[in-house]
Design a protein around this motif. Structure first.
Motif, short mmCIF file in Angstrom:
data_model
loop_
_atom_site.label_atom_id
_atom_site.label_comp_id
_atom_site.label_asym_id
_atom_site.label_seq_id
_atom_site.Cartn_x
_atom_site.Cartn_y
_atom_site.Cartn_z
N VAL A 161 5.15 18.34 45.45
CA VAL A 161 5.86 16.97 45.40
C VAL A 161 5.46 16.48 44.13
CG1 VAL A 161 6.74 14.86 46.76
CG2 VAL A 161 6.15 16.91 47.87
N GLN A 162 6.23 16.21 43.12
CA GLN A 162 5.67 15.55 42.06
C GLN A 162 5.54 14.00 42.21
OE1 GLN A 162 5.72 16.50 38.75
NE2 GLN A 162 6.81 18.50 38.89
N PRO A 163 4.56 13.49 41.46
CA PRO A 163 4.42 11.87 41.69
C PRO A 163 5.50 11.12 41.42
CG PRO A 163 2.65 13.10 40.26
CD PRO A 163 3.75 13.96 40.68
N ARG A 164 5.88 10.32 42.17
CA ARG A 164 6.95 9.39 41.56
C ARG A 164 6.67 7.73 41.52
NH1 ARG A 164 10.86 12.13 46.13
NH2 ARG A 164 8.90 11.70 47.22
N ALA A 165 7.38 7.07 40.93
CA ALA A 165 7.25 5.75 41.02
C ALA A 165 7.51 4.88 42.24
CB ALA A 165 8.05 4.93 40.00
N ARG A 166 6.57 4.21 42.67
CA ARG A 166 6.75 3.72 43.97
C ARG A 166 8.00 2.70 44.08
NH1 ARG A 166 3.81 6.53 47.31
NH2 ARG A 166 1.56 6.26 46.80
N GLY A 167 8.79 3.21 45.27
CA GLY A 167 10.04 2.28 45.27
C GLY A 167 10.03 1.29 45.75
N GLU A 168 11.17 0.34 46.36
CA GLU A 168 11.06 -0.81 46.90
C GLU A 168 10.35 -0.75 48.27
OE1 GLU A 168 14.63 -3.89 47.56
OE2 GLU A 168 14.61 -2.84 45.54
N GLY A 169 9.52 -1.93 48.44
CA GLY A 169 8.85 -2.04 49.54
C GLY A 169 7.35 -1.41 49.45
N GLY A 170 7.25 -1.08 48.16
CA GLY A 170 5.76 -0.75 47.74
C GLY A 170 5.36 0.55 48.35
N GLY A 171 3.99 0.94 48.06
CA GLY A 171 3.43 1.99 48.64
C GLY A 171 2.40 1.66 49.62
N PRO A 172 1.59 2.87 49.98
CA PRO A 172 0.64 2.42 50.84
C PRO A 172 -0.67 2.10 50.34
CG PRO A 172 1.01 4.95 50.60
CD PRO A 172 1.83 4.30 49.56
N VAL A 173 -1.63 1.56 51.20
CA VAL A 173 -2.98 0.89 50.56
C VAL A 173 -4.13 1.86 51.49
CG1 VAL A 173 -1.81 -1.25 49.95
CG2 VAL A 173 -2.99 -0.87 52.48
N VAL A 174 -5.10 1.74 50.78
CA VAL A 174 -6.42 2.06 51.42
C VAL A 174 -7.29 0.89 51.84
CG1 VAL A 174 -8.13 3.83 51.58
CG2 VAL A 174 -6.25 3.98 49.79
N VAL A 175 -7.76 1.06 53.08
CA VAL A 175 -8.65 0.07 53.50
C VAL A 175 -9.74 0.45 53.95
CG1 VAL A 175 -7.02 -1.96 53.86
CG2 VAL A 175 -7.46 -0.37 55.74
N HIS A 176 -11.00 0.00 53.85
CA HIS A 176 -12.18 0.35 54.74
C HIS A 176 -12.07 -0.01 56.08
CE1 HIS A 176 -16.37 1.48 55.85
NE2 HIS A 176 -16.63 1.79 54.45
N ARG A 177 -12.37 0.79 56.88
CA ARG A 177 -12.19 0.47 58.54
C ARG A 177 -13.22 -0.69 58.59
NH1 ARG A 177 -9.94 3.93 62.63
NH2 ARG A 177 -8.57 5.64 61.80
N GLU A 178 -14.27 -0.95 58.28
CA GLU A 178 -15.01 -2.07 58.51
C GLU A 178 -14.64 -3.19 58.03
OE1 GLU A 178 -18.83 -0.20 56.96
OE2 GLU A 178 -19.62 0.09 59.12
N ASP A 179 -13.90 -3.24 56.91
CA ASP A 179 -13.37 -4.40 56.40
C ASP A 179 -12.00 -4.94 56.98
OD1 ASP A 179 -15.05 -4.65 54.08
OD2 ASP A 179 -13.86 -3.46 52.75
N LEU A 180 -11.32 -3.86 57.41
CA LEU A 180 -10.27 -4.08 58.43
C LEU A 180 -10.64 -4.65 59.89
CD1 LEU A 180 -7.05 -3.94 58.93
CD2 LEU A 180 -7.33 -1.78 59.75
N HIS A 181 -11.70 -4.05 60.36
CA HIS A 181 -12.11 -4.41 61.57
C HIS A 181 -12.39 -6.17 61.52
CE1 HIS A 181 -14.64 -4.02 64.98
NE2 HIS A 181 -13.86 -3.03 65.29
N ASP A 182 -13.25 -6.41 60.31
CA ASP A 182 -13.73 -7.71 60.30
C ASP A 182 -12.59 -8.49 60.09
OD1 ASP A 182 -16.42 -6.67 60.00
OD2 ASP A 182 -16.42 -7.19 57.89
N ALA A 183 -11.36 -8.36 59.56
CA ALA A 183 -10.27 -9.23 59.26
C ALA A 183 -9.52 -9.18 60.80
CB ALA A 183 -9.40 -8.48 58.45
N LEU A 184 -9.67 -8.12 61.67
CA LEU A 184 -9.03 -8.02 62.76
C LEU A 184 -9.86 -9.12 63.81
CD1 LEU A 184 -8.05 -4.60 63.28
CD2 LEU A 184 -6.55 -6.46 62.95
N VAL A 185 -11.33 -8.85 63.60
CA VAL A 185 -12.08 -9.80 64.43
C VAL A 185 -11.97 -11.21 64.19
CG1 VAL A 185 -14.50 -10.24 64.89
CG2 VAL A 185 -13.66 -8.12 65.12
N ALA A 186 -11.68 -11.78 62.85
CA ALA A 186 -11.91 -12.91 62.47
C ALA A 186 -10.42 -13.41 62.99
CB ALA A 186 -11.82 -12.93 60.81
N GLY A 187 -9.40 -12.49 63.04
CA GLY A 187 -8.25 -13.03 63.60
C GLY A 187 -8.11 -13.24 65.16
#
Ligand SMILES: Cc1cc2nc3c(=O)[nH]c(=O)nc-3n(C[C@H](O)[C@H](O)[C@H](O)COP(=O)(O)OP(=O)(O)OC[C@H]3O[C@@H](n4cnc5c(N)ncnc54)[C@H](O)[C@@H]3O)c2cc1C
Length: 398
Positions: free
Chosen positions: A83-109
């Motif tokens: 699958v050739q790389p393509r420009a990201r369409g509308e709605g953007g593409g995926p992101v990467v997060v560190h699970r510990e960072d995500l966890h901290d954000a969820l706990v803060a929430g």
């Protein structure tokens, strides 16, 4: 005040507990482990997962920790494009997060409105005409709404949907985050590897943050995940790493460099498991409301399309939305059923796509492999396109 008990403080449980508490529910969160913690690992979030977190009011926290993932395409081990790389369409593409960072954000929430109990292992669930409860054998927790977010081995699901079994997906996964200070230097860290797919093996890597700039996270580096058909390996991590280096020898650069730079201490191996069949229902009306299954407890699936956590966040955003104005009693019981009706088709579609990918990855035998190689480009391209389209289109109910 409406009451909810959430069983399990993984990312799904944390997301729904915070979401409910922010809309006025009194929430009790029960976690079997002695503390609420995250793996030292990363996670790819597709636009549906990101949108669900935003709907739960966690958008700002996420923006501070997420790294956009450029489309680096999918290649064969010989370097040819599937699958050739393509420009990201509308709605953007995926992101990467560190699970510990995500966890901290969820706990803060969670704020200060969630009553967290750690070291509490739920062993039973009770449905009834007048109440819904979970119990540990010594203590009983009653609530209008019980959310089972207790992961793939969910005790609540085992009792309410015993026909749904946990089975091996026929493959094992290895993951690591190489911290920037140990990571090899590449001309462009942002377009590292993308995805490489071969007979029975798959490798994905992504940059977590930007080298030399911590951004919102102090946990940056290079995240990779390798998948191989077969059982998990019993050997020590250093031997497992040596095996991975052999399996992925001659795969496109910089896979070899990444495996060489990985510290065995950072390697996490996992048997990949899934639910077969899926539970017949994701909601069980009871008492003044009922029980909802959420996240891996409801739909554990292989990670090939990176949707497990995204769907858990979709579950959380959907549940919060459908119960928002529901008064305990008939209205809340009906809302719980609405959750099942909204989630079931969506999850079934994701599971179908994931199973197709499992079949592509796991094809065995000369004939199967030849057919697979011939079809790989078309199937992969269609699947990847479909997942991206579904992810871009999903919106939480209002
Ligand atoms: C190799 C791999 C890579 C992946 N990559 C991605 C990805 O890139 N993107 C993506 O979206 N998904 C990915 N996933 C899937 C994702 O990790 C899961 O779908 C997600 O973590 C599920 O979260 P959860 O909260 O439902 O369950 P869990 O994280 O399993 O949390 C369950 C919690 O419940 C607690 N618990 C269990 N039993 C009890 C009990 N009886 N009483 C009280 N507490 C209990 C547990 O201790 C735990 O804290 C990947 C999975 C794998 C294996």
């Amino acid at each position: 005040m409406r009451t909810a008990v959430v069983v399990g403080a993984g990312i799904g449980g944390l997301a729904v507990a915070g979401g409910l508490a922010r809309s006025g529910w009194q929430v009790t969160l029960l976690e079997a482990a002695d503390r609420v913690r995250a793996e030292r690992m990363a996670l790819i979030l597709w636009p549906n997962g990101v949108r669900a977190l935003r709907a739960l009011g966690l958008g700002d926290g996420l923006d501070a920790i997420a790294t956009p993932l450029p489309d680096a395409g999918v290649r064969r081990p010989d370097g040819q494009w599937l699958v050739q790389p393509r420009a990201r369409g509308e709605g953007g593409g995926p992101v990467v997060v560190h699970r510990e960072d995500l966890h901290d954000a969820l706990v803060a929430g969670l704020g200060d409105k969630v009553d967290i109990h750690t070291g509490v292992r739920v062993r039973s669930v009770r449905l009834g005409d007048d109440r819904t409860s979970v119990g540990t054998g010594r203590v009983t927790f009653e609530a209008d709404l019980v959310v089972a977010a207790d992961g793939v081995d969910s005790v609540v699901r085992q009792q309410l949907a015993p026909q749904s079994r946990v089975v091996s997906s026929g493959c094992a996964a290895w993951r690591a985050v190489i911290p920037w200070y140990q990571a090899p230097q590449f001309p462009d860290d942002q377009t590292l590897v993308g995805e490489v797919l071969g007979a029975g093996y798959r490798f994905v890597a992504a940059s977590l943050g930007v080298r030399g700039s911590s951004g919102g996270s102090s946990r940056g580096g290079i995240y990779w995940v390798a998948t191989a058909t077969g059982a998990p390996r019993p050997e020590a991590p250093a031997t497992q790493l040596a095996l991975l280096r052999r399996w992925f020898d001659r795969w496109p650069a910089p896979i070899g460099d990444l495996l060489a730079a990985t510290d065995p201490e950072h390697l996490v191996q996992q048997e990949v498991r899934e639910l077969r069949p899926l539970p017949g229902s994701y909601a069980f009306a009871s008492g003044t409301g009922g029980v909802a299954l959420l996240g891996d407890a409801a739909h554990a699936m292989p990670h090939h399309l990176g949707q497990g956590a995204c769907l858990a966040f979709e579950d959380a955003a959907t549940l919060r939305s459908v119960v928002r104005d529901a008064v305990p009693g008939e209205a809340l019981r009906a809302a719980v059923q609405t959750y099942h009706r909204l989630r079931r088709p969506r999850v079934e579609a994701a599971v179908r796509q994931t199973r197709r990918m499992s079949a592509v990855l796991g094809a065995r035998g000369r004939l199967a492999l030849r057919a697979r190689d011939a079809a790989l480009g078309t199937i992969t391209s269609r699947l990847v396109g479909r997942v991206a389209a579904d992810a871009a289109q999903w919106t939480p109910p209002v």
